[in-house]
Design an enzyme around this catalytic site. Sequence first.
Site, PDB file in Angstrom:
ATOM      1  CB  CYS A  64      -0.904   0.000   1.229  1.00 50.84           C
ATOM      2  SG  CYS A  64      -1.922   1.483   1.328  1.00 50.84           S
ATOM      3  CB  CYS A  70      -2.115   4.614   4.157  1.00 48.12           C
ATOM      4  SG  CYS A  70      -3.462   3.881   3.218  1.00 48.12           S
ATOM      5  CB  SER A  71      -0.711   0.929   6.736  1.00 44.23           C
ATOM      6  OG  SER A  71      -1.875   1.503   7.319  1.00 44.23           O
ATOM      7  CB  CYS A  72      -4.671  -0.749   2.434  1.00 44.65           C
ATOM      8  SG  CYS A  72      -5.396   0.896   2.610  1.00 44.65           S
TER       9      CYS A  72
END
Lengths: 130, 215
Positions: B119, B122-124
């Site tokens: 991702c 972000c941090s998906c």
Amino acid sequence: MQDDDAKILPIPTRAEGRRWHDMGGEDAGPVELCEHDYALWEKRVDALMVICSSKGHFTVDGLRRALEDMGEEAFETMSYYERWVAAINQNLVEAGVYTLEELGRRMEEVRARGATYGEAAAPHEAAGDG
Amino acid sequence: MAHDAPFAHSGMSPSGHPYRPDNDEPLTYWQCMEIAMRELLIEKGVTTPEEIARQIEAMDARSPANGAALVARVWTDPAFRERVLADASDAAREMGFDIGPLRLIAVENTDEVHNVIVCTLCSCYPRNLLGLPPDWYKSRAYRSRVVREPRAVLREFGVELPEHVTIRVHDSTAEMRYIVIPRRPEGTEGMSEGELAALVTRDSMIGTGLPRRPE
């Protein structure tokens, strides 16, 4: 996206309209293969995010907006869940769930309970009902 | 445990409870905010301590073992494989996993193609099947570089792929998450679904690793 390390694409610059969090394709150092077990307070932050967003107090997009607006310095200096707690708080205040004044007063009370997370998070234990 | 035991962090607290090491560090500003926010949310009736505890339990129950069970079934059940490739969310729900409203896409490795997930924004992460992401997945280095020089990044994970293998990097979004279906290792014919699942590592479902080989 397809890779072939022989065909490396030019990196768009920030001047072309990218914000700091849009970091795909930039240069960076080696990947540090670090991991840690999440602490209780971090799991609580995660749980509050899931619960509050599932009840419609804010959305994942609201969380992202706050995280992105916090800027690059926050990304470099704060831990992941530190940034999350700040972003969730901002959304809750904006949604009118509580006020900044209420939060500030409560943080004073929490701090007065003890010097460690365990003491500050457990007012009843600190009061000696064990 | 006696309440007059000497005060020591390795033993019991003055209230007779064992210390939890993670909670024993000096309180930080952000931890203080978490406590205050949580108490206010409970007082305002937004949530309850029980609901928070249940949510943490549900999160702790999610681990790469969930994803590994799905991969092992893909390896052994051709009809299930078709369903996973058509709609991984529904197929995962079929196995009893709580996927929520998430759109989950399974990308299958072959002789010719190796898939990696990231991702960049972000941090998906497919947290419903793999649990919470490792720190490196959220790091600047991984997010920046894996889309541009995946071969070099994979090498840092100890993965060297033949030149003829195409590497596809899939960039997740808040609404769309990927999981990699690694290739079934050779020499695993006749192994049970459970035995196969034990070969499936977390990193092999991110694409930064390969499954274990049978002993």
